[in-house]
Design an enzyme around this catalytic site. Structure first.
Site, PDB file in Angstrom:
ATOM      1  N   CYS A   1     -16.130   3.522 -26.985  1.00 25.41           N
ATOM      2  CA  CYS A   1     -17.475   4.085 -27.074  1.00 25.41           C
ATOM      3  C   CYS A   1     -18.030   4.278 -25.676  1.00 25.41           C
ATOM      4  O   CYS A   1     -18.871   3.494 -25.219  1.00 25.41           O
ATOM      5  CB  CYS A   1     -18.367   3.134 -27.858  1.00 25.41           C
ATOM      6  SG  CYS A   1     -18.269   3.490 -29.585  1.00 25.41           S
ATOM      7  N   GLU A   2     -17.535   5.304 -25.004  1.00 31.48           N
ATOM      8  CA  GLU A   2     -17.887   5.514 -23.604  1.00 31.48           C
ATOM      9  C   GLU A   2     -17.440   6.936 -23.273  1.00 31.48           C
ATOM     10  O   GLU A   2     -16.243   7.234 -23.365  1.00 31.48           O
ATOM     11  CB  GLU A   2     -17.077   4.477 -22.794  1.00 31.48           C
ATOM     12  CG  GLU A   2     -17.390   4.380 -21.356  1.00 31.48           C
ATOM     13  CD  GLU A   2     -18.369   3.247 -21.037  1.00 31.48           C
ATOM     14  OE1 GLU A   2     -18.560   2.343 -21.863  1.00 31.48           O
ATOM     15  OE2 GLU A   2     -18.938   3.324 -19.953  1.00 31.48           O
TER      16      GLU A   2
ATOM     17  N   TYR B   1     -11.230   5.476 -10.624  1.00 30.67           N
ATOM     18  CA  TYR B   1     -10.870   6.216  -9.392  1.00 30.67           C
ATOM     19  C   TYR B   1     -10.595   7.696  -9.618  1.00 30.67           C
ATOM     20  O   TYR B   1     -10.083   8.354  -8.712  1.00 30.67           O
ATOM     21  CB  TYR B   1      -9.588   5.648  -8.759  1.00 30.67           C
ATOM     22  CG  TYR B   1      -9.402   4.155  -8.809  1.00 30.67           C
ATOM     23  CD1 TYR B   1     -10.238   3.300  -8.091  1.00 30.67           C
ATOM     24  CD2 TYR B   1      -8.362   3.594  -9.531  1.00 30.67           C
ATOM     25  CE1 TYR B   1     -10.037   1.928  -8.120  1.00 30.67           C
ATOM     26  CE2 TYR B   1      -8.153   2.221  -9.563  1.00 30.67           C
ATOM     27  CZ  TYR B   1      -8.998   1.396  -8.856  1.00 30.67           C
ATOM     28  OH  TYR B   1      -8.795   0.045  -8.891  1.00 30.67           O
TER      29      TYR B   1
ATOM     30  N   GLY C   1       0.780  -1.231   0.000  1.00 27.15           N
ATOM     31  CA  GLY C   1       0.000   0.000   0.000  1.00 27.15           C
ATOM     32  C   GLY C   1       0.811   1.282   0.000  1.00 27.15           C
ATOM     33  O   GLY C   1       0.250   2.368   0.101  1.00 27.15           O
TER      34      GLY C   1
HETATM   35  N1  LLP Z   1      -1.187  -6.967  -0.462  1.00 25.40           N
HETATM   36  C1  LLP Z   1      -2.514  -7.128  -0.532  1.00 25.40           C
HETATM   37  C2  LLP Z   1      -3.162  -8.127   0.283  1.00 25.40           C
HETATM   38  C3  LLP Z   1      -3.272  -6.323  -1.399  1.00 25.40           C
HETATM   39  O1  LLP Z   1      -4.586  -6.468  -1.451  1.00 25.40           O
HETATM   40  C4  LLP Z   1      -2.615  -5.360  -2.211  1.00 25.40           C
HETATM   41  C5  LLP Z   1      -3.368  -4.519  -3.141  1.00 25.40           C
HETATM   42  C6  LLP Z   1      -1.222  -5.249  -2.109  1.00 25.40           C
HETATM   43  C7  LLP Z   1      -0.538  -6.060  -1.212  1.00 25.40           C
HETATM   44  C8  LLP Z   1      -0.432  -4.280  -2.929  1.00 25.40           C
HETATM   45  O2  LLP Z   1      -0.805  -2.964  -2.732  1.00 25.40           O
HETATM   46  P1  LLP Z   1       0.093  -1.804  -3.372  1.00 25.40           P
HETATM   47  O3  LLP Z   1       1.438  -1.841  -2.693  1.00 25.40           O
HETATM   48  O4  LLP Z   1       0.214  -2.066  -4.806  1.00 25.40           O
HETATM   49  O5  LLP Z   1      -0.657  -0.552  -3.080  1.00 25.40           O
HETATM   50  N2  LLP Z   1      -6.423  -1.302  -8.519  1.00 25.40           N
HETATM   51  C9  LLP Z   1      -6.120  -0.312  -7.507  1.00 25.40           C
HETATM   52  C10 LLP Z   1      -5.268  -0.886  -6.402  1.00 25.40           C
HETATM   53  C11 LLP Z   1      -5.875  -2.112  -5.767  1.00 25.40           C
HETATM   54  C12 LLP Z   1      -4.959  -2.689  -4.739  1.00 25.40           C
HETATM   55  C13 LLP Z   1      -5.419  -4.033  -4.328  1.00 25.40           C
HETATM   56  N3  LLP Z   1      -4.609  -4.668  -3.360  1.00 25.40           N
HETATM   57  C14 LLP Z   1      -5.431   0.880  -8.178  1.00 25.40           C
HETATM   58  O6  LLP Z   1      -5.309   0.879  -9.399  1.00 25.40           O
HETATM   59  O7  LLP Z   1      -5.076   1.848  -7.509  1.00 25.40           O
END
Ligand code: LLP
Length: 432
Positions: A362-363, A335, A249
């Site tokens: 088309c959106e 988002y 995250g």
């Molecule tokens: N670990 C778990 C259990 C997770 O669910 C996630 C992300 C990560 C690690 C990695 O998170 P990161 O370091 O990449 O922030 N599609 C969204 C992000 C969804 C994240 C889902 N889980 C976007 O495009 O911002």
């Protein structure tokens, strides 16, 4: 000058990534194309590994969250850099195994793994399965029993931490589909369940509070909440858990105004609190896991497009349409995500125009960015969208039957294809 260290401008005034001229890349590989700088990816991997070495005596493992960007070459890079892998589906697991990723360093996540996926994971010998719910524990225990194995598991816990990020990418609060709640006693029940089933070996707990988080405190607080629970588990069951997975995250720079902290700062603060909390609670210091996805690949990737129609609606706005859009980057429509946009052939010129970069689907909502500053763009110009390395390729679709772009990897100025461009034949190959 740009949101990522691997992006620069050469003597011709062209945008570069990893030392390669983006106009040359567009010419060679066509557009749209995702381009990554391998050097930047490897540097980010090493920064995370070093953060554990420097602050936590190396007593941990960095798991790359492959959902951010998963292909065989990315798995090979992570393997070379000594990382483990977080996968969330049979498909990510299959990709990792096909790339020769060591199964014991694979951690399998997901809130609704199917029996087939669990079977695939147990047969492959994945290191850990992060169980999300009791249904899964029951199924997994049966599968491990049939396979004559004892499967090491972590449990996903909702620590009740509210991280400041977009609602769709928050996960640590009680109203979330992920994991066991602490407040309701559900988590303790799950721990007892896992401890009393002989084909499950409970080694620790996992939490993940959300994504694109800049503050350090929510991570520190989550670690503290988890360790208090380790202490409660020890008191109630006599069992001391040895691993703590704090999820991913960590936020990255999409715009100049974003101010992510160096990865080491997170680990320093978390390590200090984990050590002091363990000594306060008389717990052994756990083996720690962190799961960065976006922070490893996000700012190491860009997308190159060719501008087509330019439409100025007087007094309203100017639309510049590109040869891609929500199919290769659904993050704005999902988002309202921020991006920096550069006219790649005039990268050192002033951003004197204000445009809305529109996709070709088309959106009406198929936009990449609205009313954003950029150098003046005309039809035929190459346009680069920066920091698209995470959750672009991995979230791409074939909406409107548009083939997905290729992935080009640049290393020390040399480019190579790591994922081929989809063809029209690919689009119909499963059609009967
Ligand atoms: N670990 C778990 C259990 C997770 O669910 C996630 C992300 C990560 C690690 C990695 O998170 P990161 O370091 O990449 O922030 N599609 C969204 C992000 C969804 C994240 C889902 N889980 C976007 O495009 O911002």
């Amino acid at each position: 000058m740009f949101v990522s260290d691997c992006i620069s401008v050469n003597e011709k005034g062209h945008l570069t990534i990893g030392g390669a001229d983006t106009l040359d890349l567009a010419n060679t590989y066509g557009t749209p194309a995702y381009v990554f700088d391998e050097g930047q990816i490897r540097k980010n991997c090493r920064d995370f590994v070093n953060s554990i070495n420097d602050n936590y005596g190396g007593n941990g493992l960095v798991l790359y969250a492959s959902k951010a960007f998963c292909c065989k070459e990315m798995c090979r890079i992570c393997r070379d850099e000594g990382l483990g892998l977080d996968v969330v589906s049979g498909g990510e697991l299959y990709t990792a195994l096909s790339a020769g990723f060591p199964a014991e360093k694979i951690y399998f996540h997901g809130n609704n793994k199917t029996a087939d996926e669990l079977n695939q994971a147990v047969q492959a010998g994945v290191g850990r399965i992060i169980a999300d719910n009791i249904t899964e524990l029951v199924t997994l225990d049966g599968i491990a029993k049939n396979a004559g194995k004892k499967q090491a598991v972590l449990l996903r816990i909702k620590p009740g931490i509210d991280a400041h990020t977009h609602d769709f990418i928050k996960t640590g609060q009680i109203d979330s589909k992920f994991g066991f709640a602490l407040e309701t006693g559900e988590a303790l029940e799950a721990v007892k369940f896992a401890l009393t089933h002989e084909n499950l070996e409970l080694v620790g707990l996992h939490c993940h509070i959300g994504s694109q988080i800049f503050e350090i405190n929510p991570f520190v607080e989550a670690a503290e909440v988890m360790l208090n629970f380790y202490s409660q588990i020890k008191a109630e069951t006599g069992v001391t858990l040895s691993e703590l997975d704090l999820g991913g995250g960590f936020g990255i720079k999409y715009l100049e105004t974003d101010t992510p902290r160096p990865f080491g700062d997170f680990m320093k603060a978390v390590s200090e609190r984990v050590k002091s909390k363990c000594s306060e609670l008389s717990l052994p210091v756990p083996f720690i896991l962190i799961e960065p996805g976006r922070a490893i690949v996000g700012a190491a990737g860009i997308t190159l497009y060719t501008a087509g129609a330019v439409k100025t609606i007087p007094g309203i706005r100017t639309y510049v349409s590109i040869d891609g859009g929500m199919g290769d980057n659904p993050r704005y429509i999902l988002y309202q995500a921020d991006y920096e946009i550069v006219a790649a052939g005039k990268a050192n010129e002033e951003r004197s125009a204000t445009i809305t970069l529109a996709g070709k689907c088309c959106e009406s909502g198929d936009l990449i960015q609205e009313n954003t500053p950029v150098q003046p763009v005309k039809p035929g110009d190459i346009v680069a969208v920066l920091s698209t390395g995470a959750y672009n390729y991995s979230m791409a679709s074939n909406y409107n039957r548009i083939p997905r772009p290729p992935v080009v990897m640049v290393k020390d100025g040399e480019a190579r294809i790591v994922v081929k461009r989809e063809s029209y034949e690919n689009l119909v190959e499963n059609d009967i």
